[in-house]
Design an enzyme around this catalytic site. Structure first.
Site, PDB file in Angstrom:
ATOM      1  N   GLU A 160       0.999  -1.212   0.034  1.00  0.00           N
ATOM      2  CA  GLU A 160       0.013  -0.159  -0.088  1.00  0.00           C
ATOM      3  C   GLU A 160       0.913   1.231   0.103  1.00  0.00           C
ATOM      4  O   GLU A 160       0.464   2.161   0.595  1.00  0.00           O
ATOM      5  CB  GLU A 160      -0.903   0.031   1.309  1.00  0.00           C
ATOM      6  N   ASN A 202       2.059  -5.221  -3.448  1.00  0.00           N
ATOM      7  CA  ASN A 202       0.583  -5.444  -2.768  1.00  0.00           C
ATOM      8  C   ASN A 202      -0.223  -4.341  -2.465  1.00  0.00           C
ATOM      9  O   ASN A 202       0.385  -3.293  -1.911  1.00  0.00           O
ATOM     10  CB  ASN A 202       0.732  -6.360  -1.659  1.00  0.00           C
ATOM     11  N   GLU A 265      -6.324 -10.533  -1.216  1.00  0.00           N
ATOM     12  CA  GLU A 265      -7.210 -10.556  -0.016  1.00  0.00           C
ATOM     13  C   GLU A 265      -8.579 -10.152  -0.415  1.00  0.00           C
ATOM     14  O   GLU A 265      -9.306  -9.326   0.283  1.00  0.00           O
ATOM     15  CB  GLU A 265      -6.702  -8.922   0.550  1.00  0.00           C
TER      16      GLU A 265
HETATM   17  O1  G3I Z   1      -5.472  -8.258  19.049  1.00  0.00           O
HETATM   18  C1  G3I Z   1      -5.833  -7.123  19.516  1.00  0.00           C
HETATM   19  C2  G3I Z   1      -6.780  -7.308  20.703  1.00  0.00           C
HETATM   20  O2  G3I Z   1      -6.034  -7.937  21.663  1.00  0.00           O
HETATM   21  C3  G3I Z   1      -7.305  -5.940  21.231  1.00  0.00           C
HETATM   22  O3  G3I Z   1      -8.228  -6.181  22.218  1.00  0.00           O
HETATM   23  C4  G3I Z   1      -8.067  -5.270  19.987  1.00  0.00           C
HETATM   24  C5  G3I Z   1      -8.488  -3.827  20.497  1.00  0.00           C
HETATM   25  O4  G3I Z   1      -8.626  -3.190  19.481  1.00  0.00           O
HETATM   26  O5  G3I Z   1      -7.324  -5.148  18.916  1.00  0.00           O
HETATM   27  C6  G3I Z   1      -6.801  -6.548  18.532  1.00  0.00           C
HETATM   28  O6  G3I Z   1      -5.913  -6.038  17.330  1.00  0.00           O
HETATM   29  C7  G3I Z   1      -6.341  -5.813  16.111  1.00  0.00           C
HETATM   30  C8  G3I Z   1      -6.092  -6.835  15.154  1.00  0.00           C
HETATM   31  O7  G3I Z   1      -6.779  -6.589  13.887  1.00  0.00           O
HETATM   32  C9  G3I Z   1      -6.677  -8.309  15.299  1.00  0.00           C
HETATM   33  O8  G3I Z   1      -7.885  -8.175  15.593  1.00  0.00           O
HETATM   34  C10 G3I Z   1      -6.076  -4.460  15.912  1.00  0.00           C
HETATM   35  O9  G3I Z   1      -6.680  -3.537  16.618  1.00  0.00           O
HETATM   36  C11 G3I Z   1      -6.691  -4.240  14.262  1.00  0.00           C
HETATM   37  O10 G3I Z   1      -6.115  -2.871  13.952  1.00  0.00           O
HETATM   38  C12 G3I Z   1      -6.239  -5.423  13.508  1.00  0.00           C
HETATM   39  O11 G3I Z   1      -6.882  -4.967  12.071  1.00  0.00           O
HETATM   40  C13 G3I Z   1      -6.040  -5.520  10.935  1.00  0.00           C
HETATM   41  C14 G3I Z   1      -6.007  -4.523  10.108  1.00  0.00           C
HETATM   42  O12 G3I Z   1      -5.357  -5.098   8.809  1.00  0.00           O
HETATM   43  C15 G3I Z   1      -4.759  -3.314  10.565  1.00  0.00           C
HETATM   44  O13 G3I Z   1      -4.764  -2.423   9.600  1.00  0.00           O
HETATM   45  C16 G3I Z   1      -7.039  -6.607  10.450  1.00  0.00           C
HETATM   46  O14 G3I Z   1      -7.346  -7.740  11.420  1.00  0.00           O
HETATM   47  C17 G3I Z   1      -6.432  -6.927   9.090  1.00  0.00           C
HETATM   48  O15 G3I Z   1      -7.427  -7.782   8.584  1.00  0.00           O
HETATM   49  C18 G3I Z   1      -6.339  -5.788   8.007  1.00  0.00           C
HETATM   50  O16 G3I Z   1      -5.750  -6.584   7.248  1.00  0.00           O
HETATM   51  C19 G3I Z   1      -5.343  -5.397   6.078  1.00  0.00           C
HETATM   52  C20 G3I Z   1      -4.119  -5.919   5.283  1.00  0.00           C
HETATM   53  O17 G3I Z   1      -3.161  -6.280   6.198  1.00  0.00           O
HETATM   54  C21 G3I Z   1      -3.436  -4.910   4.417  1.00  0.00           C
HETATM   55  N1  G3I Z   1      -4.848  -4.757   3.543  1.00  0.00           N
HETATM   56  C22 G3I Z   1      -5.948  -4.385   3.885  1.00  0.00           C
HETATM   57  C23 G3I Z   1      -6.639  -5.343   4.958  1.00  0.00           C
HETATM   58  C24 G3I Z   1      -7.897  -4.690   5.545  1.00  0.00           C
HETATM   59  O18 G3I Z   1      -7.820  -3.718   6.422  1.00  0.00           O
END
Ligand code: G3I
Length: 459
Positions: A160, A202, A265
């Site tokens: 990105e 990507n 994705e």
């Molecule tokens: O694991 C913690 C948890 O302990 C905590 O209580 C909670 C509170 O916010 O957060 C949890 O972590 C989160 C994590 O996902 C696991 O669920 C993060 O806050 C959250 O920011 C994170 O989001 C991820 C996101 O990327 C971050 O930018 C998504 O799961 C993930 O699917 C997403 O994936 C991205 C790709 O990497 C790049 N392209 C876009 C795609 C979708 O956004």
């Protein structure tokens, strides 16, 4: 004018040729009804993967769908900078290793995600700039790609980095502010650390021909012209209702630059979801360098798009109409032999000639070994070539150099780690068409030296 007998013979030969050609064409394009996404994709020389969260590997419904349907995994968050290097110079491999171990135990490829990204950086990196940040990025890429060397099919090296909106230029970020060459430095660093992984760029909102995807296209063209190591481009494909009408054309224009393309994705929200999944699947099958598709989660309840139900399984793990749509589309595609899973042109540090091969017998196979060596270790790439008839499974037996111990194997299951070892095919690469080949590999500690593999197959 030729006599009638000659004309008859010529006509018969022409007819025979036509029949033979037609038969060959039917053989090459006849569909087979694979019963899972991974099996059907593998028959078509591709993988079908899912983003996986390490924390869900204890959920039996989740794991049973994963193991049944998918032959590739992308860690959803576990290999990102904040997860792997929470404080500078101190690495945490726990989540990533769990996922890699699960993939290896189940014959799945791993797409590494992601080495350099403006988002999900640990706080200490967010506070760096200039040469300190550049050095930290290089060290991070080196450490992570080295830790997983030999276990990763493809890395999202940079994620990105292009801006949304009309300009087709780079996104502003702390990494971008270290200098416009940060992306090529990231790719060169990744290649040095893991010469056998495919290296991908990507991004999202790049799923049709638009100014953002054209900006990336221009970068890839420039990288290829200047020898910056890039092997693939990932199209995230977070879609709603439909894919852009020029989705396939966009994949194809990148493939024409000499890189693989991958749908990395995929998730699709909206009421016309099933049809859109069909279109995306067919577009990948229509582009020979589209090597695989990854959906961004397994069940709707696993999706980052909360409440949008964009995936192939409902929250209870049942197959949705979108699943059937994908499986039918995969099954409609031509069956081809598995494509080699290593990059076409790695830059080995010290290449050795492949061991000599003999012509494979009908129904049999031959194997050759290529080595990449460094002080104290080596990677071996083993090419398994089918004889004059297709094979259904294969096994390669070889004796390792004295003192060598295998530490990683990809695309095969080894019987041991030292001495004489037999490697069997995994689920997606046992079938090899007549005269075609597939490759597996292993990494070992010790000194690399020539090996003499023997290959046996069932047909
Ligand atoms: O694991 C913690 C948890 O302990 C905590 O209580 C909670 C509170 O916010 O957060 C949890 O972590 C989160 C994590 O996902 C696991 O669920 C993060 O806050 C959250 O920011 C994170 O989001 C991820 C996101 O990327 C971050 O930018 C998504 O799961 C993930 O699917 C997403 O994936 C991205 C790709 O990497 C790049 N392209 C876009 C795609 C979708 O956004």
């Amino acid at each position: 004018m030729p006599p009638a007998r000659v004309l008859r013979a010529t006509a018969t030969a022409a007819l025979l040729m036509a029949v033979t050609t037609a038969a060959a064409t039917v053989l090459a394009t006849s569909a087979s009804a694979g019963t899972t996404l991974g099996a059907s994709a593998a028959e078509r020389g591709r993988y079908y993967g899912a983003a996986v969260a390490a924390g869900k590997l204890g959920d039996s419904t989740y794991v049973s769908i994963l193991n049944r349907e998918f032959n590739a995994i992308t860690p959803e968050n576990e290999m990102k900078w904040d997860a792997t290097e929470p404080s500078q110079g101190s690495f945490n491999w726990s989540g990533g290793d769990r996922i890699v171990n699960h993939a290896q135990a189940n014959g799945m490829r791993v797409r590494g995600h992601t080495l350099a990204w403006h988002s999900q950086q640990p706080g200490w990196a967010q506070n760096l700039s200039g040469s300190a940040l550049r050095s930290a990025m290089v060290n991070h890429i080196t450490q992570v790609a080295t830790h997983y060397r030999g276990k990763i099919y493809a890395w999202d090296v940079v994620n990105e980095a292009f801006a949304d909106g009309g300009g087709g230029g780079r996104r502003d970020s702390n990494l971008q502010r270290t200098g416009n060459d940060w992306i090529e430095v990231a790719f060169r660093t990744a290649r040095a650390a893991d010469p056998n992984a495919k290296l991908c760029y990507n991004d999202y909102n790049t799923d049709g021909i638009n100014s953002k995807s054209t900006g990336i296209y221009n970068m890839v063209q420039d990288f290829k012209a200047r020898g910056v190591p890039i092997d693939c481009v990932g199209f995230q494909s977070h879609l709603t209702n439909s894919a852009p009408s020029d989705y396939q054309a966009n994949l194809q224009r990148f493939a024409n630059l000499g890189v693989d393309v991958q749908i990395t994705e995929l998730d699709i929200a909206g009421s016309t979801q099933a049809g859109a999944y069909d279109a995306v699947t067919r577009a990948c099958l229509a582009v020979s360098r589209c090597t695989g598709i990854t959906v961004w989660g397994i069940r709707d309840s696993d999706s980052w798009r909360t409440g949008q139900n964009p995936l192939l399984f409902d929250s209870s793990g049942n197959k949705k109409a979108a699943y059937t749509s994908v499986l039918n589309a995969l099954n409609s595609g031509p069956i081809i032999s598995p494509s080699p899973s290593r990059p076409a042109s790695p830059s080995p540090s010290s290449p050795a000639s492949p061991s000599p091969s003999v012509s494979p017998a009908p129904g049999g196979c031959t194997a050759t070994v290529s080595l990449q060596t460094w002080t104290g270790g080596f990677n071996a790439t083993v090419r398994v070539t089918a004889g004059s008839t297709a094979i259904r499974s294969w096994s390669v037996r070889l004796t390792l150099p004295s003192g060598a111990v295998i530490v990683n194997t990809w695309n095969a299951a080894p019987s041991g780690t030292s001495g004489t070892v037999s490697f069997s095919n995994v689920s997606y690469n046992g079938q090899v068409s007549a005269g075609q080949y597939t490759e597996f590999g292993f990494q070992a500690d010790g000194n690399g030296a020539a090996m003499s593999p023997t290959c046996t197959a069932t047909s």
